[in-house]
Scaffold this motif. Structure first.
Motif, PDB file in Angstrom:
ATOM      1  N   GLY A 276     -68.924  56.057  20.753  1.00 28.76           N
ATOM      2  CA  GLY A 276     -67.547  55.708  21.107  1.00 28.76           C
ATOM      3  C   GLY A 276     -67.057  54.523  20.299  1.00 28.76           C
ATOM      4  O   GLY A 276     -65.941  54.516  19.764  1.00 28.76           O
ATOM      5  N   LEU A 277     -67.933  53.518  20.181  1.00 30.79           N
ATOM      6  CA  LEU A 277     -67.606  52.319  19.401  1.00 30.79           C
ATOM      7  C   LEU A 277     -67.323  52.688  17.951  1.00 30.79           C
ATOM      8  O   LEU A 277     -66.365  52.193  17.332  1.00 30.79           O
TER       9      LEU A 277
ATOM     10  N   VAL B 268     -66.166  55.462  16.744  1.00 33.37           N
ATOM     11  CA  VAL B 268     -64.865  56.113  16.598  1.00 33.37           C
ATOM     12  C   VAL B 268     -63.743  55.071  16.653  1.00 33.37           C
ATOM     13  O   VAL B 268     -62.784  55.124  15.876  1.00 33.37           O
ATOM     14  N   ILE B 269     -63.895  54.093  17.565  1.00 36.28           N
ATOM     15  CA  ILE B 269     -62.851  53.066  17.692  1.00 36.28           C
ATOM     16  C   ILE B 269     -62.772  52.229  16.411  1.00 36.28           C
ATOM     17  O   ILE B 269     -61.690  52.035  15.841  1.00 36.28           O
TER      18      ILE B 269
ATOM     19  N   SER C   1     -61.193  54.087  13.395  1.00 33.65           N
ATOM     20  CA  SER C   1     -59.737  54.247  13.378  1.00 33.65           C
ATOM     21  C   SER C   1     -59.019  52.911  13.277  1.00 33.65           C
ATOM     22  O   SER C   1     -57.863  52.873  12.844  1.00 33.65           O
ATOM     23  N   SER C   2     -59.701  51.831  13.704  1.00 28.82           N
ATOM     24  CA  SER C   2     -59.018  50.536  13.664  1.00 28.82           C
ATOM     25  C   SER C   2     -58.716  50.122  12.228  1.00 28.82           C
ATOM     26  O   SER C   2     -57.777  49.362  11.991  1.00 28.82           O
TER      27      SER C   2
ATOM     28  N   ASN D 100     -57.355  51.762   9.874  1.00 32.25           N
ATOM     29  CA  ASN D 100     -56.017  52.177   9.464  1.00 32.25           C
ATOM     30  C   ASN D 100     -54.931  51.316  10.086  1.00 32.25           C
ATOM     31  O   ASN D 100     -53.814  51.274   9.579  1.00 32.25           O
ATOM     32  N   PHE D 101     -55.235  50.668  11.215  1.00 28.63           N
ATOM     33  CA  PHE D 101     -54.222  49.824  11.842  1.00 28.63           C
ATOM     34  C   PHE D 101     -54.281  48.399  11.299  1.00 28.63           C
ATOM     35  O   PHE D 101     -53.252  47.779  11.067  1.00 28.63           O
TER      36      PHE D 101
END
Lengths: 348, 290
Positions: free
Chosen positions: B101-102, B104-105, B108-109, B111-112
């Motif tokens: 889960g970590l 995946v987070i 994606s972070s 790109n932000f």
């Protein structure tokens, strides 16, 4: 006063549902789903299709990971194999769609024999890594076998026509997905309460003890792999038809994570959990977006530009929060609520 | 022959990066017993922070290196404290899923926080080419191989001689007895996460030096998996060597069998290794018979 839930015969332990009202409510639910395509607009209908297709795939993974306790990070490999098997048989060789669906189940099942073989020696993390490796290898195999799969160009797939009935419209295709979802649900529930299902759970809980009690570990582990891959392959075929185009990019690795997230959120090893988890996970990005759009249009814009990233972040967050605060998933929460309701005002 | 040598050298260079990340896997596995699926993502974030330092603060090699190491330590400690420590004592399946889960987070972070475009990390070093006979080698490639060898020696000495290193081995061998001996398991875990983050982060920065930064860099973690499986999940030094072997295999397969094989050579090797010797070349055999 009802004081609890007691099983008095072995028959009661393996019944499909333990209380008659469940049949009634299930019938209401199915009737509602049959009526849904007439009521919902096409946007909502697409979510319903995705939910039904995902339910099929998740139930497939549930047999392997939920019942038998073998973690697979590579189920997207079976999904993409199933989709390609259908696409090659139906679009390329003009076979009957039913033959295509059969192929979509059988080809991944054969592939799972190859992946399943190491599982006879490996457990836990090592198996997870092997399946992960498999899903990457299968992608390369598909890209390299251009004579069969068109390589990176992919294959376009039409909605099927079975026995003169066309599933071309969204409503008709929803019924097809619904049919598959209901059949899969019954199949997994029946596997769970049969000899094989009990053997799976015994292997998950303690494989040494299961072996001692005369369960053939090799046979049942492979059986779990084959059944799981068969069902997942069917889901892959449905997803390929839904996308109307089958390519390696259409099946990213994130789908494996999504399926595991669904199982964790729903409750590992429960068919009801797989369904509940699917509904939550599929609708979660949309629901979050709706909630935030109430506050500001700016956040809504972020959801549009970075939709894929936000979706993955939500999955990650949901996995972590559920494992931390509700490891038994939605099914666990539901059982707690039910017990509280029955026993109130007493604690137990 | 020259083609072969060229493949061998570039294989060694990329293999050294895999080796560093694989050592990161092994450090965490050895002291906490779980596979950190977010290793590649942590590597990527450290590299991105190094790039941010080089463009905003200073392009000096020393400043960037120290900043990146500091950032990696902080990253490792935060993850251990916020995400992993509450999961202490939970089943391995749950904790491993948390790292997924970590992953995946974190992935994606990127790109932000940064953006989706590739960037080159330029610290005025690493891209010039040195000629060794007929073969051209980039200084960055030489530097990463040297770094791996130095780190291998340092980590060997750390586990062999330092008190903390011995404590870490004690926790790995038997955490209950270690607790009874007065070793704080949480502190050892925190140290392992920080150390793993730094070692893998160094690999990530070197990757950014020789190639480019991009949001797809997390795949380095997947590529380093075969290395740590080959070397042995619980063998820190073995994982480093495993990285070199995987790098060479991958490059030779890519050079002689086609680019498709380059992508999967490592994964094919995982399956072979797991079938024949699941505990890896240097790992400890875990005997259990049913």
């Amino acid at each position: 006063m009802r004081t609890g839930d007691f099983k008095q015969t072995y028959g009661e332990l393996v019944t499909l549902v333990d209380s008659p009202p469940v049949w009634l409510w299930s019938a209401v639910l199915v009737a509602g789903l049959i009526a849904a395509p007439f009521v919902l607009n096409s946007y909502a209908l697409s979510f319903l299709m995705i939910i039904l297709i995902t339910v099929v795939g998740t139930l497939g993974l549930n047999i392997l990971t939920g019942y038998t306790g073998l973690i697979s990070l590579g189920h997207v490999g079976f999904l993409v194999t199933g989709a390609y098997a259908y696409a090659v048989l139906v679009s390329k060789y003009q076979m009957h769609p039913l033959v295509g669906f059969l192929g979509a189940g059988v080809v991944p099942a054969l592939a799972s024999l190859i992946v399943g073989a190491p599982s006879l020696r490996l457990k836990g993390l090592y198996l997870a890594i092997t399946t992960l490796a498999f899903s990457f290898i299968i992608n390369t195999v598909i890209l390299e076998a251009r004579w069969l799969t068109n390589g990176a160009r992919g294959i376009s797939v039409q909605r099927p026509e079975i026995f003169g009935f066309s599933f071309d419209s969204d409503a008709a295709f929803t019924y097809l997905c619904l049919g598959f979802a209901v059949l899969t649900l019954f199949a997994t529930l029946n596997i769970r309460r049969s000899r094989a299902g009990r053997a799976f759970v015994a292997i998950r809980d303690n494989d040494t003890a299961a072996r001692v009690m005369g369960i053939n570990l090799h046979a049942y582990k492979l059986f779990a792999f084959v059944t799981s891959a068969f069902i997942t392959g069917l889901a892959g075929a449905l997803y390929g038809i839904y996308l109307s185009f089958v390519s390696v990019e259409g099946f990213p690795f994130l789908l494996s994570i999504e399926a595991l997230a669904i199982l964790i959120v729903g409750g590992l090893g429960s068919a009801l959990g797989a369904v509940l988890g699917t509904i939550l996970i599929v609708l979660l990005p949309e629901a979050t977006r709706f909630v935030f759009s109430l506050f500001s249009a700016q956040i809504d814009a972020v959801f549009t530009t970075g939709a894929q990233e936000l979706k993955s972040m939500l999955y990650g967050l949901v996995i972590i929060l559920f494992l931390r605060f509700q490891p038994r998933g939605l099914v666990g929460a539901w059982h707690d609520i039910r017990r509280m309701w029955v026993n109130w005002p007493l604690r137990y | 022959m020259q083609y072969f040598m060229q493949l061998l050298i570039s294989g060694l260079a990329i293999g050294a990066i895999y080796g560093l990340i694989a050592m990161g896997f092994a450090v965490i596995y050895k002291s906490t017993g779980l596979v950190n699926f977010a290793q590649g993502e942590m590597t990527m974030i450290t590299a991105y922070i190094a790039w941010t330092i080089s463009t905003t603060v200073s392009g000096n090699v020393v400043v960037v290196a120290l900043g990146a190491i500091l950032a990696a330590v902080v990253l490792g400690l935060i993850i251990e404290r916020v995400v992993m420590r509450p999961m202490l004592g939970e089943p391995v399946f749950a904790t491993v899923m948390v790292t997924i889960g970590l992953a995946v987070i974190l992935r994606s972070s990127i790109n932000f926080i940064w953006d989706a475009y590739p960037h080159g990390l330029d610290v005025g070093f690493g891209r010039s080419i040195v000629r060794v006979g007929p073969i051209g080698v980039r200084t960055g490639q030489i530097a990463v191989i040297v770094t791996l060898l130095v780190l291998l020696a340092a980590i060997w000495a750390f586990f062999r001689y330092s008190k903390i290193g011995v404590a870490m081995r004690a926790v790995a061998a038997d955490d209950r007895t270690a607790l009874l001996m007065g070793i704080s398991a949480t502190r050892v875990h925190a140290l392992a996460w920080a150390a793993s983050s730094v070692i893998a982060g160094i690999g990530g920065v070197f990757f950014a030096l020789s190639y480019d930064l991009s949001p797809a860099m997390f795949q380095l973690g997947l590529k380093a998996f075969p290395a740590t499986i080959l070397g042995g999940l619980d063998a820190v030094l073995g994982s480093g060597v495993g990285g070199l072997l995987i790098g060479i295999t991958e490059n030779l397969a890519g050079g002689y069998l086609g680019s498709g094989m380059k992508e999967v050579a490592g994964f094919a090797m995982i399956i072979v290794v797991l079938m024949i010797r699941p505990f890896g070349i240097f790992g400890e055999r875990d005997i259990e018979r049913v």
